[in-house]
Write a protein that holds these residues in place. Structure first.
Motif, PDB file in Angstrom:
ATOM      1  N   ILE A  13       0.804  -1.223   0.000  1.00 24.01           N
ATOM      2  CA  ILE A  13       0.000   0.000   0.000  1.00 24.01           C
ATOM      3  C   ILE A  13       0.840   1.278   0.000  1.00 24.01           C
ATOM      4  O   ILE A  13       0.432   2.288  -0.556  1.00 24.01           O
ATOM      5  CB  ILE A  13      -1.026  -0.009   1.148  1.00 24.01           C
ATOM      6  N   THR A  14       2.025   1.226   0.592  1.00 21.42           N
ATOM      7  CA  THR A  14       2.853   2.438   0.628  1.00 21.42           C
ATOM      8  C   THR A  14       3.368   2.829  -0.755  1.00 21.42           C
ATOM      9  O   THR A  14       3.749   3.972  -0.957  1.00 21.42           O
ATOM     10  CB  THR A  14       4.042   2.277   1.592  1.00 21.42           C
ATOM     11  N   SER A  15       3.356   1.896  -1.678  1.00 23.53           N
ATOM     12  CA  SER A  15       3.806   2.234  -3.034  1.00 23.53           C
ATOM     13  C   SER A  15       2.634   2.480  -3.991  1.00 23.53           C
ATOM     14  O   SER A  15       2.853   2.897  -5.124  1.00 23.53           O
ATOM     15  CB  SER A  15       4.710   1.129  -3.590  1.00 23.53           C
ATOM     16  N   THR A  16       1.415   2.235  -3.510  1.00 22.22           N
ATOM     17  CA  THR A  16       0.257   2.403  -4.403  1.00 22.22           C
ATOM     18  C   THR A  16      -0.675   3.528  -3.980  1.00 22.22           C
ATOM     19  O   THR A  16      -1.563   3.894  -4.740  1.00 22.22           O
ATOM     20  CB  THR A  16      -0.564   1.100  -4.482  1.00 22.22           C
ATOM     21  N   GLN A  17      -0.488   4.076  -2.788  1.00 23.93           N
ATOM     22  CA  GLN A  17      -1.389   5.104  -2.262  1.00 23.93           C
ATOM     23  C   GLN A  17      -0.599   6.361  -1.901  1.00 23.93           C
ATOM     24  O   GLN A  17       0.584   6.291  -1.581  1.00 23.93           O
ATOM     25  CB  GLN A  17      -2.126   4.600  -1.023  1.00 23.93           C
ATOM     26  N   THR A  18      -1.283   7.490  -1.935  1.00 22.28           N
ATOM     27  CA  THR A  18      -0.693   8.764  -1.538  1.00 22.28           C
ATOM     28  C   THR A  18      -1.554   9.362  -0.436  1.00 22.28           C
ATOM     29  O   THR A  18      -2.487  10.132  -0.697  1.00 22.28           O
ATOM     30  CB  THR A  18      -0.614   9.728  -2.746  1.00 22.28           C
ATOM     31  N   PRO A  19      -1.272   9.011   0.815  1.00 22.42           N
ATOM     32  CA  PRO A  19      -2.123   9.473   1.906  1.00 22.42           C
ATOM     33  C   PRO A  19      -1.981  10.968   2.157  1.00 22.42           C
ATOM     34  O   PRO A  19      -0.959  11.575   1.835  1.00 22.42           O
ATOM     35  CB  PRO A  19      -1.614   8.671   3.102  1.00 22.42           C
ATOM     36  N   ALA A  20      -3.024  11.518   2.739  1.00 21.29           N
ATOM     37  CA  ALA A  20      -3.035  12.928   3.140  1.00 21.29           C
ATOM     38  C   ALA A  20      -3.985  13.054   4.319  1.00 21.29           C
ATOM     39  O   ALA A  20      -4.676  12.105   4.680  1.00 21.29           O
ATOM     40  CB  ALA A  20      -3.494  13.807   1.976  1.00 21.29           C
ATOM     41  N   TYR A  21      -3.989  14.229   4.919  1.00 21.61           N
ATOM     42  CA  TYR A  21      -4.936  14.533   5.981  1.00 21.61           C
ATOM     43  C   TYR A  21      -5.935  15.554   5.465  1.00 21.61           C
ATOM     44  O   TYR A  21      -5.573  16.441   4.687  1.00 21.61           O
ATOM     45  CB  TYR A  21      -4.238  15.155   7.190  1.00 21.61           C
ATOM     46  N   ASP A  22      -7.187  15.435   5.922  1.00 20.83           N
ATOM     47  CA  ASP A  22      -8.129  16.511   5.650  1.00 20.83           C
ATOM     48  C   ASP A  22      -7.986  17.551   6.764  1.00 20.83           C
ATOM     49  O   ASP A  22      -7.099  17.446   7.613  1.00 20.83           O
ATOM     50  CB  ASP A  22      -9.568  15.991   5.501  1.00 20.83           C
ATOM     51  N   GLU A  23      -8.852  18.547   6.774  1.00 19.16           N
ATOM     52  CA  GLU A  23      -8.728  19.639   7.748  1.00 19.16           C
ATOM     53  C   GLU A  23      -8.945  19.184   9.193  1.00 19.16           C
ATOM     54  O   GLU A  23      -8.561  19.873  10.132  1.00 19.16           O
ATOM     55  CB  GLU A  23      -9.691  20.793   7.415  1.00 19.16           C
ATOM     56  N   ASP A  24      -9.524  18.004   9.387  1.00 16.50           N
ATOM     57  CA  ASP A  24      -9.730  17.460  10.733  1.00 16.50           C
ATOM     58  C   ASP A  24      -8.681  16.413  11.099  1.00 16.50           C
ATOM     59  O   ASP A  24      -8.843  15.670  12.066  1.00 16.50           O
ATOM     60  CB  ASP A  24     -11.128  16.822  10.837  1.00 16.50           C
ATOM     61  N   TYR A  25      -7.618  16.333  10.316  1.00 15.36           N
ATOM     62  CA  TYR A  25      -6.560  15.342  10.503  1.00 15.36           C
ATOM     63  C   TYR A  25      -7.083  13.917  10.414  1.00 15.36           C
ATOM     64  O   TYR A  25      -6.628  13.026  11.124  1.00 15.36           O
ATOM     65  CB  TYR A  25      -5.778  15.571  11.805  1.00 15.36           C
ATOM     66  N   THR A  26      -8.050  13.714   9.534  1.00 18.98           N
ATOM     67  CA  THR A  26      -8.520  12.375   9.205  1.00 18.98           C
ATOM     68  C   THR A  26      -7.741  11.925   7.974  1.00 18.98           C
ATOM     69  O   THR A  26      -7.598  12.685   7.010  1.00 18.98           O
ATOM     70  CB  THR A  26     -10.036  12.399   8.904  1.00 18.98           C
ATOM     71  N   LEU A  27      -7.250  10.719   8.003  1.00 13.77           N
ATOM     72  CA  LEU A  27      -6.468  10.194   6.891  1.00 13.77           C
ATOM     73  C   LEU A  27      -7.363  10.011   5.675  1.00 13.77           C
ATOM     74  O   LEU A  27      -8.426   9.389   5.765  1.00 13.77           O
ATOM     75  CB  LEU A  27      -5.837   8.855   7.294  1.00 13.77           C
ATOM     76  N   ILE A  28      -6.956  10.566   4.545  1.00 13.39           N
ATOM     77  CA  ILE A  28      -7.710  10.446   3.297  1.00 13.39           C
ATOM     78  C   ILE A  28      -6.773   9.989   2.184  1.00 13.39           C
ATOM     79  O   ILE A  28      -5.576   9.865   2.384  1.00 13.39           O
ATOM     80  CB  ILE A  28      -8.395  11.786   2.913  1.00 13.39           C
ATOM     81  N   ASN A  29      -7.349   9.738   1.032  1.00 10.32           N
ATOM     82  CA  ASN A  29      -6.620   9.302  -0.166  1.00 10.32           C
ATOM     83  C   ASN A  29      -6.014   7.913  -0.012  1.00 10.32           C
ATOM     84  O   ASN A  29      -4.996   7.610  -0.616  1.00 10.32           O
ATOM     85  CB  ASN A  29      -5.517  10.289  -0.567  1.00 10.32           C
ATOM     86  N   VAL A  30      -6.638   7.082   0.817  1.00 10.69           N
ATOM     87  CA  VAL A  30      -6.169   5.708   0.988  1.00 10.69           C
ATOM     88  C   VAL A  30      -7.355   4.775   0.764  1.00 10.69           C
ATOM     89  O   VAL A  30      -8.380   4.902   1.417  1.00 10.69           O
ATOM     90  CB  VAL A  30      -5.594   5.458   2.406  1.00 10.69           C
ATOM     91  N   THR A  31      -7.210   3.887  -0.189  1.00  6.51           N
ATOM     92  CA  THR A  31      -8.209   2.852  -0.423  1.00  6.51           C
ATOM     93  C   THR A  31      -7.613   1.547   0.089  1.00  6.51           C
ATOM     94  O   THR A  31      -6.661   1.019  -0.495  1.00  6.51           O
ATOM     95  CB  THR A  31      -8.563   2.742  -1.920  1.00  6.51           C
ATOM     96  N   TRP A  32      -8.155   1.099   1.202  1.00  6.36           N
ATOM     97  CA  TRP A  32      -7.634  -0.120   1.824  1.00  6.36           C
ATOM     98  C   TRP A  32      -8.161  -1.355   1.085  1.00  6.36           C
ATOM     99  O   TRP A  32      -9.296  -1.381   0.665  1.00  6.36           O
ATOM    100  CB  TRP A  32      -8.063  -0.189   3.289  1.00  6.36           C
ATOM    101  N   PRO A  33      -7.331  -2.385   0.953  1.00  2.00           N
ATOM    102  CA  PRO A  33      -7.824  -3.626   0.363  1.00  2.00           C
ATOM    103  C   PRO A  33      -8.879  -4.246   1.269  1.00  2.00           C
ATOM    104  O   PRO A  33      -8.885  -4.030   2.477  1.00  2.00           O
ATOM    105  CB  PRO A  33      -6.584  -4.510   0.264  1.00  2.00           C
ATOM    106  N   THR A  34      -9.776  -4.975   0.653  1.00  2.00           N
ATOM    107  CA  THR A  34     -10.851  -5.639   1.402  1.00  2.00           C
ATOM    108  C   THR A  34     -10.371  -7.004   1.860  1.00  2.00           C
ATOM    109  O   THR A  34      -9.916  -7.811   1.041  1.00  2.00           O
ATOM    110  CB  THR A  34     -12.101  -5.785   0.518  1.00  2.00           C
ATOM    111  N   PRO A  35     -10.473  -7.276   3.162  1.00  2.00           N
ATOM    112  CA  PRO A  35     -10.047  -8.596   3.627  1.00  2.00           C
ATOM    113  C   PRO A  35     -10.987  -9.683   3.112  1.00  2.00           C
ATOM    114  O   PRO A  35     -12.173  -9.417   2.851  1.00  2.00           O
ATOM    115  CB  PRO A  35     -10.114  -8.485   5.146  1.00  2.00           C
TER     116      PRO A  35
END
Length: 101
Positions: A76-98
């Motif tokens: 995931i670290t090579s396929t996603q570009t995480p960021a924070y929104d204005e509330d410091y919630t992690l965004i821009n990450v699509t987690w794989p489905t178990p």
């Protein structure tokens, strides 16, 4: 300036400096978005470690599905570009489905 005003100003300056240091310490304690994503990935990997044990009760197909999921988490670290929104919630990450097993 009289000595009373000077004392008040010194106190105000010291308080402002201490306040700024506290705020900076709080900001420094916030992990980067990439660190936050890695922390969540680690938690998700820990949650499914049991699936790779030899006596887990899963079929080979189920175990293989979990292995694939775990590899997707590692990648995931090579396929996603995480960021924070204005509330410091992690965004821009699509987690794989178990797997559903």
């Amino acid at each position: 300036p009289n000595s009373e005003n000077l004392t008040v100003q010194i106190f105000a300056d010291r308080h402002a400096t201490e306040w700024a240091a506290l705020v900076q310490a709080e900001l420094d304690a916030i992990p980067t978005a990439m660190q936050a994503m890695r922390n969540e990935r680690y938690r998700r990997l820990l949650d499914c470690d049991w699936t790779q044990l030899s006596d887990n009760g899963l079929t080979e197909e189920e175990r293989s599905q979990w292995a694939t999921y775990r590899q997707e988490l590692r990648d995931i670290t090579s396929t996603q570009t995480p960021a924070y929104d204005e509330d410091y919630t992690l965004i821009n990450v699509t987690w794989p489905t178990p797997p559903s097993s």
